[in-house]
Design an enzyme around this catalytic site. Structure first.
Site, mmCIF file in Angstrom:
data_model
loop_
_atom_site.group_PDB
_atom_site.id
_atom_site.type_symbol
_atom_site.label_atom_id
_atom_site.label_comp_id
_atom_site.label_asym_id
_atom_site.label_seq_id
_atom_site.Cartn_x
_atom_site.Cartn_y
_atom_site.Cartn_z
ATOM 1 N N SER A 5 31.144 39.925 46.087
ATOM 2 C CA SER A 5 30.700 39.322 44.824
ATOM 3 C C SER A 5 29.382 38.599 45.007
ATOM 4 O O SER A 5 29.110 38.048 46.087
ATOM 5 C CB SER A 5 31.765 38.311 44.388
ATOM 6 O OG SER A 5 31.280 37.513 43.349
ATOM 7 N N TYR A 41 37.136 30.741 46.505
ATOM 8 C CA TYR A 41 37.116 32.179 46.213
ATOM 9 C C TYR A 41 35.897 32.827 46.870
ATOM 10 O O TYR A 41 36.002 33.829 47.581
ATOM 11 C CB TYR A 41 37.115 32.418 44.692
ATOM 12 C CG TYR A 41 36.674 33.819 44.318
ATOM 13 C CD1 TYR A 41 37.436 34.932 44.685
ATOM 14 C CD2 TYR A 41 35.480 34.034 43.616
ATOM 15 C CE1 TYR A 41 37.016 36.213 44.359
ATOM 16 C CE2 TYR A 41 35.063 35.314 43.284
ATOM 17 C CZ TYR A 41 35.833 36.395 43.662
ATOM 18 O OH TYR A 41 35.412 37.669 43.354
ATOM 19 N N THR A 48 28.878 35.917 44.001
ATOM 20 C CA THR A 48 29.244 34.509 44.202
ATOM 21 C C THR A 48 28.984 34.059 45.646
ATOM 22 O O THR A 48 28.831 32.874 45.908
ATOM 23 C CB THR A 48 30.716 34.281 43.770
ATOM 24 O OG1 THR A 48 30.930 32.895 43.624
ATOM 25 C CG2 THR A 48 31.697 34.843 44.744
ATOM 26 N N LYS A 64 35.492 35.587 50.077
ATOM 27 C CA LYS A 64 34.743 36.850 50.049
ATOM 28 C C LYS A 64 33.768 36.916 51.229
ATOM 29 O O LYS A 64 33.631 37.955 51.885
ATOM 30 C CB LYS A 64 33.977 36.973 48.728
ATOM 31 C CG LYS A 64 34.867 37.260 47.549
ATOM 32 C CD LYS A 64 35.196 38.740 47.503
ATOM 33 C CE LYS A 64 36.448 39.041 46.761
ATOM 34 N NZ LYS A 64 36.938 40.391 46.885
ATOM 35 N N PRO A 91 31.272 22.610 34.807
ATOM 36 C CA PRO A 91 30.881 22.208 36.163
ATOM 37 C C PRO A 91 30.690 23.426 37.075
ATOM 38 O O PRO A 91 31.491 24.368 37.037
ATOM 39 C CB PRO A 91 32.066 21.363 36.655
ATOM 40 C CG PRO A 91 32.753 20.915 35.410
ATOM 41 C CD PRO A 91 32.524 21.974 34.379
HETATM 42 P P1 NAD Z 1 41.876 42.271 39.080
HETATM 43 O O1 NAD Z 1 42.639 41.013 39.274
HETATM 44 O O2 NAD Z 1 41.947 42.929 37.752
HETATM 45 O O3 NAD Z 1 42.268 43.336 40.205
HETATM 46 C C1 NAD Z 1 42.663 42.957 41.493
HETATM 47 C C2 NAD Z 1 43.963 43.673 41.804
HETATM 48 O O4 NAD Z 1 44.401 43.318 43.123
HETATM 49 C C3 NAD Z 1 45.083 43.284 40.848
HETATM 50 O O5 NAD Z 1 45.620 44.448 40.275
HETATM 51 C C4 NAD Z 1 46.115 42.575 41.732
HETATM 52 O O6 NAD Z 1 47.437 42.812 41.316
HETATM 53 C C5 NAD Z 1 45.808 43.157 43.110
HETATM 54 N N1 NAD Z 1 46.148 42.296 44.237
HETATM 55 C C6 NAD Z 1 45.833 40.988 44.421
HETATM 56 N N2 NAD Z 1 46.309 40.565 45.598
HETATM 57 C C7 NAD Z 1 46.937 41.624 46.183
HETATM 58 C C8 NAD Z 1 47.626 41.812 47.406
HETATM 59 N N3 NAD Z 1 47.816 40.807 48.259
HETATM 60 N N4 NAD Z 1 48.128 43.031 47.684
HETATM 61 C C9 NAD Z 1 47.965 44.066 46.818
HETATM 62 N N5 NAD Z 1 47.337 43.942 45.634
HETATM 63 C C10 NAD Z 1 46.825 42.732 45.325
HETATM 64 O O7 NAD Z 1 40.359 41.929 39.462
HETATM 65 P P2 NAD Z 1 39.058 42.830 39.314
HETATM 66 O O8 NAD Z 1 38.164 42.166 38.341
HETATM 67 O O9 NAD Z 1 39.436 44.247 39.136
HETATM 68 O O10 NAD Z 1 38.426 42.595 40.742
HETATM 69 C C11 NAD Z 1 38.604 43.531 41.798
HETATM 70 C C12 NAD Z 1 37.843 43.034 43.020
HETATM 71 O O11 NAD Z 1 36.475 42.860 42.671
HETATM 72 C C13 NAD Z 1 38.331 41.689 43.529
HETATM 73 O O12 NAD Z 1 38.339 41.731 44.936
HETATM 74 C C14 NAD Z 1 37.275 40.721 43.041
HETATM 75 O O13 NAD Z 1 37.140 39.614 43.919
HETATM 76 C C15 NAD Z 1 36.022 41.579 43.067
HETATM 77 N N6 NAD Z 1 35.004 41.104 42.123
HETATM 78 C C16 NAD Z 1 35.315 40.999 40.781
HETATM 79 C C17 NAD Z 1 34.360 40.499 39.887
HETATM 80 C C18 NAD Z 1 34.679 40.337 38.413
HETATM 81 O O14 NAD Z 1 33.957 39.596 37.725
HETATM 82 N N7 NAD Z 1 35.697 41.004 37.879
HETATM 83 C C19 NAD Z 1 33.087 40.116 40.351
HETATM 84 C C20 NAD Z 1 32.804 40.266 41.705
HETATM 85 C C21 NAD Z 1 33.785 40.770 42.575
HETATM 86 N N1 UFG Z 2 30.479 30.943 29.213
HETATM 87 C C1 UFG Z 2 30.589 30.232 28.024
HETATM 88 N N2 UFG Z 2 31.823 30.131 27.450
HETATM 89 C C2 UFG Z 2 32.933 30.698 27.993
HETATM 90 C C3 UFG Z 2 32.806 31.422 29.207
HETATM 91 C C4 UFG Z 2 31.559 31.515 29.792
HETATM 92 O O1 UFG Z 2 29.611 29.701 27.501
HETATM 93 O O2 UFG Z 2 34.032 30.556 27.428
HETATM 94 C C5 UFG Z 2 29.147 31.092 29.818
HETATM 95 C C6 UFG Z 2 29.028 30.482 31.212
HETATM 96 O O3 UFG Z 2 28.673 29.113 31.126
HETATM 97 C C7 UFG Z 2 27.949 31.371 31.860
HETATM 98 C C8 UFG Z 2 28.181 32.735 31.204
HETATM 99 O O4 UFG Z 2 28.915 32.476 30.006
HETATM 100 O O5 UFG Z 2 26.672 30.906 31.475
HETATM 101 C C9 UFG Z 2 28.980 33.696 32.087
HETATM 102 O O6 UFG Z 2 30.187 33.063 32.483
HETATM 103 P P1 UFG Z 2 31.391 33.895 33.145
HETATM 104 O O7 UFG Z 2 32.507 32.929 33.379
HETATM 105 O O8 UFG Z 2 31.691 35.104 32.347
HETATM 106 O O9 UFG Z 2 30.772 34.423 34.522
HETATM 107 P P2 UFG Z 2 30.176 33.620 35.767
HETATM 108 O O10 UFG Z 2 28.766 34.096 35.952
HETATM 109 O O11 UFG Z 2 30.380 32.171 35.627
HETATM 110 O O12 UFG Z 2 31.085 34.113 36.974
HETATM 111 C C10 UFG Z 2 31.425 35.488 37.177
HETATM 112 C C11 UFG Z 2 32.797 35.573 37.848
HETATM 113 C C12 UFG Z 2 32.735 35.018 39.234
HETATM 114 C C13 UFG Z 2 31.653 35.742 40.005
HETATM 115 C C14 UFG Z 2 30.332 35.606 39.284
HETATM 116 C C15 UFG Z 2 29.235 36.357 40.000
HETATM 117 O O13 UFG Z 2 33.749 34.840 37.084
HETATM 118 O O14 UFG Z 2 33.961 35.227 39.883
HETATM 119 O O15 UFG Z 2 30.444 36.109 37.962
HETATM 120 O O16 UFG Z 2 29.603 37.654 40.222
HETATM 121 F F1 UFG Z 2 31.553 35.197 41.213
#
Ligand code: NAD
Ligand code: UFG
Length: 336
Positions: free
Chosen positions: A124, A148, A126, A152, A292
């Site tokens: 990510s 988190y 992040t 990663k 925050p």
């Molecule tokens: P998601 O929660 O929809 O999918 C993750 C899946 O992993 C879920 O289906 C959950 O049941 C499964 N899981 C969790 N722990 C497990 C375990 N111990 N064993 C087996 N299965 C397990 O999330 P997503 O948005 O599809 O994210 C997928 C990956 O991408 C994650 O690793 C997340 O950190 C990464 N990622 C997501 C975002 C985002 O904004 N969605 C951004 C950057 C990275």
């Molecule tokens: N925001 C609002 N109102 C809401 C939700 C979000 O104004 O109800 C704003 C936030 O302040 C930010 C933007 O919308 O400016 C995006 O916020 P998100 O929560 O959708 O996404 P973030 O960029 O904060 O974080 C996401 C994932 C993290 C990941 C990061 C970078 O949640 O896990 O992107 O990949 F790490």
């Protein structure tokens, strides 16, 4: 090629599964269903017309993983399984390290045991923490600001050390920016439990009347309209990025860290207006205090992905908003 996807019934995993199946890969889905539903597999069957093996299992179960890697003659693992909620990770850090980091070590033990050589890992943006410069390239320092993000980065480091110790091991470590949107069928998409933390699913719940208005977290950021700017990328572009990453590690060994972003920043207000236009729904909002930990602007430098993966995000913010809304409409129809 036979691919195991961990976290396969989750939001991003299910879209990756679709893209790989369409390209002719044999895909095995692995998930403990802690944040997803078995119905996703049914949806994948409807879209692809194929029966896709699903194993209900946890990545911390090394023996089960070994069995599956052997039984299905797996050539590469796409590793997405993990917990991803920033706030929850601050409240439950041990749980996050146990699930994400110990889980990944367990998976690596299984991989080592069967001598498998190819992994694509979901990391990510992040891991970068607060941007020191923009756009963020892969050489940017890493300094995650929550457990988190730390989990990663720790997995990245473990995979990196393993790659150095194992001859012919190849890892594509993909750092996603802000994945949004859904497959055009509307049958799979992001469906968070409870009140959403992220912008796009929150907007959707306002559009469907489940929540009264969007809380915009601050309009005094150093951006063109004062609201936070992020690099939103369509989940189908992300999924196609994984296809490109599998091609890369099929032919190249060693470690590759690659950003998956669109390279384009949009503000909260721009997302809101585009969503209103594509859905034809009015989204009421109120400006509230900053959340925050939030930053002004974040977007990716995408040259490395273009050069190494020969991949570039191609879908627009319109596509992201329309497909998100289409998924919510379909879910409403299917559940009522
Ligand atoms: P998601 O929660 O929809 O999918 C993750 C899946 O992993 C879920 O289906 C959950 O049941 C499964 N899981 C969790 N722990 C497990 C375990 N111990 N064993 C087996 N299965 C397990 O999330 P997503 O948005 O599809 O994210 C997928 C990956 O991408 C994650 O690793 C997340 O950190 C990464 N990622 C997501 C975002 C985002 O904004 N969605 C951004 C950057 C990275
Ligand atoms: N925001 C609002 N109102 C809401 C939700 C979000 O104004 O109800 C704003 C936030 O302040 C930010 C933007 O919308 O400016 C995006 O916020 P998100 O929560 O959708 O996404 P973030 O960029 O904060 O974080 C996401 C994932 C993290 C990941 C990061 C970078 O949640 O896990 O992107 O990949 F790490």
């Amino acid at each position: 090629m036979n691919i195991l996807i961990t976290g396969a019934t989750g939001y991003i995993g299910s879209h990756i599964a679709l893209v790989l199946i369409h390209k002719g890969y044999n895909v095995v889905l692995y998930d403990n269903l802690s944040n997803s539903n078995h119905n996703v597999n049914t949806a994948l069957k409807i879209i692809t017309g194929k029966i896709i093996p699903f194993i209900h299992g946890d990545i911390r179960d090394t023996e089960k993983l070994v069995e599956i890697l052997v039984d299905y003659k797996i050539d590469a693992v796409v590793h997405l399984a993990g917990k991803k909620a920033v706030n929850e990770s601050i409240q439950k850090p041990i749980y996050y390290y146990e699930n994400n980091v110990a889980g990944s070590i367990s998976l690596l033990k299984a991989i080592e045991k069967v001598n498998l050589k190819k992994v694509v890992f979901s990391s990510s943006a992040t891991v970068y923490g607060n941007p020191q410069y923009l756009p963020i390239d892969e050489k940017h320092s890493t300094n995650p600001t929550n457990p988190y993000g730390q989990s990663k980065l720790q997995i990245e480091n473990i995979l990196f050390d393993y790659t150095k110790s194992e001859q012919n091991f190849g890892v594509a470590c993909l750092r996603y920016f802000n994945p949004v949107g859904a497959h055009q069928s509307g049958l799979i998409g992001e469906n968070p439990k409870g009140i959403p933390n992220n912008l796009m699913p929150y907007i959707c719940q306002v559009a469907t009347g489940k929540l009264p208005y969007l809380k915009i977290f601050g309009n005094d950021y150093n951006t063109h309209d004062g609201t936070g700017v992020r690099d939103y990328i369509h989940v189908m572009d992300i999924a196609e990025g994984h296809l490109a990453a599998l091609n890369l590690i099929e032919n190249t060994k060693g470690w590759h860290t690659i950003n998956l972003g669109s390279g384009q920043g949009y503000s909260v207000l721009e997302v809101l207006i585009t969503f209103e236009q594509t859905s034809n729904k009015f989204i009421p909002y109120k400006i509230e205090n900053r959340r925050p930990g939030d930053i002004d602007i974040c977007f990716a430098k995408t040259e490395k992905a273009e050069k190494i993966l020969k991949w570039k995000a191609k879908r627009t913010l319109n596509d992201m908003c329309w497909s998100t809304w289409n998924f919510h409409l379909q879910s409403f129809v299917n559940n009522n």
